[in-house]
Enzyme design. Structure first.
Site, PDB file in Angstrom:
ATOM      1  N   GLU A   1      11.865   2.930   7.728  1.00 57.57           N
ATOM      2  CA  GLU A   1      10.968   1.938   7.118  1.00 57.57           C
ATOM      3  C   GLU A   1      11.381   1.556   5.702  1.00 57.57           C
ATOM      4  O   GLU A   1      11.235   0.409   5.291  1.00 57.57           O
ATOM      5  CB  GLU A   1       9.560   2.536   7.107  1.00 57.57           C
ATOM      6  CG  GLU A   1       8.503   1.722   6.420  1.00 57.57           C
ATOM      7  CD  GLU A   1       7.210   2.502   6.218  1.00 57.57           C
ATOM      8  OE1 GLU A   1       6.156   1.862   6.136  1.00 57.57           O
ATOM      9  OE2 GLU A   1       7.266   3.752   6.126  1.00 57.57           O
TER      10      GLU A   1
ATOM     11  N   ASP B   1       0.837  -1.185   0.000  1.00 59.75           N
ATOM     12  CA  ASP B   1       0.000   0.000   0.000  1.00 59.75           C
ATOM     13  C   ASP B   1       0.888   1.257   0.000  1.00 59.75           C
ATOM     14  O   ASP B   1       1.462   1.591   1.028  1.00 59.75           O
ATOM     15  CB  ASP B   1      -0.965   0.005   1.193  1.00 59.75           C
ATOM     16  CG  ASP B   1      -0.272  -0.309   2.520  1.00 59.75           C
ATOM     17  OD1 ASP B   1       0.772  -0.999   2.532  1.00 59.75           O
ATOM     18  OD2 ASP B   1      -0.773   0.143   3.551  1.00 59.75           O
TER      19      ASP B   1
END
Length: 619
Positions: free
Chosen positions: A556, A361
């Site tokens: 991340e 996503d």
């Protein structure tokens, strides 16, 4: 050489001199003199020089202060520790513990009181059939009245999930007596147990001798399947109708292989539940199983996914607002209240939720089409389930497995299932002309030809023959290799996207830890050690350089073309916001570092400590 330092005095002096931008870090962007004098215990003076060593000093002071100390005794070897060695040690000694959570009295406020709670409301949703959990949390509520306890209905529908969108909360996980079974969170604002993140985190945990924690996470996954019907995107209320990429069989297998003695009672229980997940989540015809025998992602839900950033869907909603001659705010309100029902827009959000279920996503590969695709990654993962089930039953149960529910499965059954899927994958997903795997649109009866790192999952799953593996390896090294590792998608794959549309974080020029780890393992499966080591080195080099230049930052994701953590796409970059020291890094990034180091030769590990440029090293 040892330094005994007054922590606050040294910390403030160091920051005043070196932290010129005031962000409580020492990075290459600060404009201080990059020289700081310290006095040793025996009265001599030593000058710490350079961004990296100064930031290490800052971090060591922060570690000591976090332990409640007034003075810190810091050896020079900690300040001048080689960077790859330091990152690995910090992951092993500090980061995993800092990322560990429990949903019990000891850990509950750390989760329910985080930034995702609505206002002051802190809510835990508990399964109707877990009587022990209901009793435990209701007792806890008497001690912490600010916590709301809500019991879920026996049947969870999209309508029910919509009805609690304005009452978000954490979903209970497994309790053993009065203690919550622990799990690792990704980090930053991701303060819950995520699906596929957990598997990749466990790869690192097992390398760091944390089998206990990896095994506990499997137990929490099995709890989710038992009480919520699936492994959730994450244990938040708005994810109740959404699962994640299926890695449970690999998780179980690797924990068994890492342990000296496998507990057969435990393995029987978790293997029973894994087979149940395979059959009830993935193999129900007309749901995630399509008519051609392959699988798709298909997440249920109604309306706009509530966890998305404000404004994320503005462009889409503007289009439909014009259709109904309303402004966007009015249309959005009427649509969410179901005063307007638009089948086309509903389908858009089915695709969007399914895209999120895939873990990617978001990406232009899956935008407004995900639920119509037999994706390469999903079908490779399910092939791996089938071969893992065969392996586990042969290895631990002599070829025949009796579940706790009384069903019997042979290893031969799963071998046949895997062979059938492999045939279908080669029919629908392999393109003989381009010599690569691609997602297949079963509505349009054609491949998408979108160039994504997920096209290489068959290497990891062991689907390819040697000729296919050779072609994939060449394609990978020629089209996906960037200075900092493997691209999530190629530049060509997103070249058709107009400039005014947003950059998607799972697309070029970004790279992600799970793709790297899957591809490294895939290359090793087929004997491509040289190529695997090069890609490992590029990825670890980029992480190490960024940590050296930016006060130990491990985020991340990365832009693997510019080799920076400064990624400007959609949601920012989690793991970059901290004061003095990152105490947790980011879950799967930590794991990729430890896994990568386990692959590198001693010579390349030393080159990594020296920060040797990969473009020169592998020219």
């Amino acid at each position: 050489m040892l330094f005994r330092l007054n922590i606050e005095e040294t910390l403030q002096k160091l920051l005043r001199q070196e932290d010129t931008d005031g962000d409580k870090k020492i990075t290459k962007e600060d404009r201080g003199p990059k020289r700081f004098k310290l006095q040793t215990e025996d009265g001599a003076f030593y000058t710490v020089k350079g961004t990296y060593y100064l930031s290490n000093l800052l971090q060591e002071l922060a570690i000591a202060r976090n332990k409640g100390k007034e003075y810190a005794t810091i050896p020079l070897r900690r300040i001048e520790e080689k960077p790859a060695n330091r990152i690995s040690r910090m992951i092993r000694r500090y980061f995993w513990d800092d990322l560990t959570r429990t949903i019990d009295e000891a850990g509950i406020m750390k989760i329910v009181g985080d930034e995702k709670a609505e206002g002051k409301e802190q809510r835990i949703y508990v399964p109707l059939k877990d009587e022990h959990a209901i009793e435990y949390y209701n007792k806890l509520k008497r001690k912490y009245p600010e916590i709301n306890i809500s019991v879920l209905p026996d049947k969870i529908t999209p309508e029910y999930v919509l009805s609690i969108n304005n009452k978000p909360g954490i979903l209970a996980l497994k309790l053993e007596g009065k203690k919550g079974v622990p799990f690792v969170v990704p980090g930053g604002r991701f303060n819950e147990m995520y699906g596929w993140d957990s598997y990749f985190e466990a790869v690192g945990l097992l390398l760091d001798d944390r089998e206990d924690l990896a095994k506990a996470m499997i137990d929490n996954f099995c709890y989710q399947i038992k009480y919520y019907g699936k492994i959730l995107n994450a244990n938040r209320s708005y994810y109740l109708t959404r699962t994640q990429p299926p890695f449970l069989s690999s998780f179980i297998r690797e924990v068994c292989e890492a342990g000296k003695n496998t507990d057969l009672k435990w393995l029987t229980e978790v293997l029973t539940i894994a087979i149940r997940e395979y059959e009830s989540v993935w193999m129900v015809s007309g749901k995630r199983l399509t008519e051609n025998g392959l699988n798709r992602y298909l997440a249920e839900g109604i309306g706009i996914p509530p966890e998305t950033e404000e404004g994320h869907f503005d462009e889409v909603l503007e289009e439909y607002a014009r259709k109904y001659e309303l402004n966007r705010e009015e249309f959005q309100q009427k649509y969410m209240n179901r005063e307007i029902v638009d089948e086309e827009l509903d389908m858009y959000f089915v695709h969007d939720r399914s895209l999120r279920e895939s873990g990617h996503d978001t990406s232009w590969r899956l935008d407004n089409v995900c639920a119509d695709l037999n994706t390469v990654d999903l079908n490779a993962l399910l092939y791996k389930y089938e071969t893992d089930f065969e392996y586990l039953i042969n290895t631990y149960f002599d070829g025949t497995f009796q579940t706790t529910e009384g069903k019997s499965y042979s290893a031969a059954h799963w071998k046949e299932m895997a062979a059938a899927r492999k045939r279908l994958i080669n029919v629908y997903l392999w393109d003989k002309t381009k010599e690569c795997f691609y997602d297949y649109n079963f509505k349009l009866n054609r491949q998408t030809f979108f160039e994504s790192a997920t096209n290489f999952y068959p290497l990891w799953a062991g689907i390819c023959n040697q000729d296919q593996a050779e072609k994939l390896k060449e394609h990978l090294m020629n089209s996906y290799k960037a200075r900092g590792g493997v691209l999530a998608t190629t530049k060509a794959s997103v070249s058709h996207v107009p400039d005014h549309l947003p950059k998607r974080q799972w697309d070029y020029p970004n790279g992600w830890a799970p793709h790297q780890m899957v591809i490294w393992k895939g290359l090793l499966n087929y004997g491509y050690e040289k190529e695997a080591e090069e890609l490992v080195y590029r990825w670890l080099w980029m992480i190490t350089v960024n940590a050296v230049d930016y006060n130990g930052t491990i985020p991340e994701k990365y832009d693997v073309v510019a080799c920076t953590h400064k990624v400007y796409a959609e949601y920012g970059n989690v793991g970059t916001e901290f004061d003095y020291i990152t105490t947790s890094g980011f879950g799967w990034m930590n794991a990729s570092y430890q896994y990568g180091l386990s692959i590198l030769s001693p010579e390349l590990r030393e080159k990594l400590n020296e920060l040797a440029d990969p473009d020169i090293l592998f020219k």
